[in-house]
Design an enzyme around this catalytic site. Structure first.
Site, short mmCIF file in Angstrom:
data_model
loop_
_atom_site.label_atom_id
_atom_site.label_comp_id
_atom_site.label_asym_id
_atom_site.label_seq_id
_atom_site.Cartn_x
_atom_site.Cartn_y
_atom_site.Cartn_z
N LYS A 1 -49.50 -21.84 52.51
CA LYS A 1 -50.59 -20.97 52.97
C LYS A 1 -51.93 -21.71 52.86
CE LYS A 1 -52.42 -16.28 52.07
NZ LYS A 1 -52.26 -15.09 51.20
N SER B 1 -51.56 -10.86 53.69
CA SER B 1 -52.31 -11.91 54.35
C SER B 1 -51.51 -13.20 54.56
CB SER B 1 -53.57 -12.24 53.53
OG SER B 1 -53.22 -12.72 52.24
N SER C 1 -49.63 -9.58 49.38
CA SER C 1 -49.68 -10.54 50.49
C SER C 1 -48.49 -11.48 50.63
CB SER C 1 -50.95 -11.37 50.41
OG SER C 1 -52.01 -10.63 50.96
N1 GLN Z 1 -53.63 -6.19 51.77
C1 GLN Z 1 -54.25 -6.41 50.50
C2 GLN Z 1 -55.73 -6.67 50.72
O1 GLN Z 1 -56.14 -6.61 51.81
C3 GLN Z 1 -53.60 -7.52 49.75
C4 GLN Z 1 -54.06 -8.87 50.11
C5 GLN Z 1 -53.46 -9.95 49.24
O2 GLN Z 1 -52.49 -9.74 48.51
N2 GLN Z 1 -54.06 -11.13 49.32
O3 GLN Z 1 -56.47 -6.92 49.82
#
Ligand code: GLN
Length: 494
Positions: A79, A154, A178
């Site tokens: 990532k 994400s 994420s």
């Molecule tokens: N969807 C969550 C957010 O928007 C989690 C994002 C993540 O785990 N980086 O913060």
């Protein structure tokens, strides 16, 4: 069987036995990624020659008789929030679009030391804030099972690269779901380790008390082998745990007889959970019973507060972490307004206004507001108190059971564009995942078949602090029993 259908461990075995070279395998996945990626946009960068060179080095070490790890020579996609020396680290943001890392994150360095070959960086929501991989400066990433749907986020790029067989193993980060939610939407396994299990050094910070690096794979044994390399104490990250890393692969084959698994009442009875997911969790329960596990019902009574708590804690920490992007240290710098009273302030304001996207700015503003004088006690401090209650809920549950079973998301992958203009709807996506981050416990998403529309279904397993071995054991037994089978998303080649 095609190479991409093999487990990463099996590919590693063939490389170690010199039936395949790391160079051949790396070139194969680079080619596949290069030819398929225009359909899904999973990669922000392909490492090309640099990856092939590294693969050749591994081949030479193997030829010299060095005893490397089970994953030596295997390609991995990372990532774009983890630094790798000499490669871009963009976080999907205009702010860091031209940034190149001067050093390598510990987690990645440990993979490289174990012989893994990073083949590229994967797309993500900007600064990991989101659940759909729609906010990257490089454009949206598409779900390979249905191109008009989101892969989740994400870590959407990592889930897609794996799902479409462009890399046999990928790495994501999980602050509130994420790794797990994109894994769920793309039909692959994803693990968020215990907070502190994996070093965060070189992971671009979003919310430092929640962030964790985690692997995604088609096969549970690959997660175990990868976690083995990722884990451990790091002097560069004082929150990394200084406790032994158990041999994860050894626990996989333990029978599940007598293992106690709790069904989370508040998750299962939640009105948002659709029929497909409900059936998937129920099938999971039946499978576990057949394997000899004992199923009980447990309560996480503060579940309803988890999303509001997370959306205070995470933005508060983000507002501090992202203050470092002001145009002078890293990344994007805008010119000051001509004739500005304070050119420095003007440069900073403009750099931040132009460098960040809307969702990132929204979080910075929310966090700054919730921390400001007069509101700190009302919002931030309150959120920390509720976080304690949520953590206690889990601790109470783990007095009774070894692991928890429930949904990852309420529904399969939603359509691109469906939630992007409605932040609250997007935040509610995280209902079942943020609890594990707030409590610091390990959690994983495993596939649970495909629905009638051809979309992946998934279930979530959660365990107590440092309970990764048990989670991997349960998931492996389910995979061996045929509860889920690895499937490569059928993108059209050439
Ligand atoms: N969807 C969550 C957010 O928007 C989690 C994002 C993540 O785990 N980086 O913060």
């Amino acid at each position: 069987m095609k190479i991409e259908e093999h487990s990463a461990v099996e590919i590693g075995r063939q490389i170690a036995a010199r039936e395949l070279s790391s160079r051949e395998v790396t070139a194969y996945f680079l080619d596949r990624a290069g030819s398929l990626d225009s359909q899904v946009n999973a990669f922000t960068h392909l490492a090309g020659e640099a990856a092939l060179k590294r693969a050749e080095q591994v081949d030479r070490r193997i030829a010299a008789g060095e005893n490397l790890t089970p994953l030596a020579g295997v390609p991995v996609a990372i990532k774009d929030v983890l630094c790798i020396e000499g490669m871009p680290t963009t976080c999907g943001s205009r702010m860091l679009k031209e940034y190149r890392s001067p050093y390598t994150a510990t987690a990645v360095a440990q993979l490289i030391a174990g012989g893994l070959v990073p083949i590229g960086k994967t797309n993500m929501d900007e600064f990991a804030m989101g659940g759909s991989t729609e906010t990257s400066v490089f454009g949206v990433t598409r779900n390979p099972w249905s191109l008009d749907r989101t892969p989740g986020g994400s870590s959407g790029g990592s889930a897609v690269a794996l799902s479409a067989g462009m890399s046999p193993l990928t790495i994501g980060s999980d602050t509130g779901g994420s790794v797990r939610q994109p894994a769920a939407f793309c039909g692959v396994c994803g693990l968020k380790p215990t907070y502190g299990r994996v070093s965060r050094y070189g992971l671009v910070a979003f919310a430092s008390s929640l962030d964790q690096v985690g692997p995604l794979a088609h096969y549970v044994e690959d997660l175990a082998a990868c976690l083995q390399l990722l884990s451990g104490h790091d002097a560069h990250d004082s929150t990394s745990l200084n406790v032994d890393v158990p041999p994860y692969a050894d626990s996989l084959s333990q029978p599940l007889k007598g293992v106690r698994v709790g069904m989370i009442r508040e998750h299962l009875q939640h009105e948002a959970v659709g029929a497909g997911i409900r059936t998937a969790v129920d099938r999971g329960r039946q499978q576990l019973e057949e394997l000899g596990a004992e199923i009980v019902e447990v309560h996480l009574p503060h579940t309803q507060y988890s999303v509001p708590t997370y959306y205070l804690v995470a933005p508060c920490e983000a507002s501090g972490n992202l203050s470092r992007y002001e145009g002078s240290h890293y990344g994007y710098r805008a010119a000051a307004e001509a004739g500005a009273d304070s050119p420095l302030e003007s440069m900073m304001t403009r750099s931040r206004s132009e460098g960040f996207g809307d969702e990132v700015k929204r979080r910075i503003m929310l966090g700054t507001f919730a921390l400001s004088a007069g509101y700190n006690d009302k919002f931030y401090k309150k959120a920390l108190q509720v976080r304690r209650l949520i953590t206690d809920d889990y601790q109470n549950a783990f007095q009774q059971v070894d692991a928890l079973l429930g949904p990852v998301t309420a529904t399969p992958a939603f359509r691109l564009g469906e939630k992007i203009n409605d932040p609250v709807q997007m935040y509610l996506e995280d209902l079942f995942t943020v609890g594990a981050n707030l409590a610091g416990i390990p959690a994983m998403s495993i596939p649970a078949g495909w629905d009638d529309a051809g979309l992946p279904l998934a279930i979530q397993l959660q365990g107590p602090v440092l309970g990764e071995a048990r989670l991997l054991n349960i998931a492996y037994q389910m995979q061996q029993a045929g509860f889920f089978q690895p499937r490569i998303a059928p993108l059209k080649t050439g």
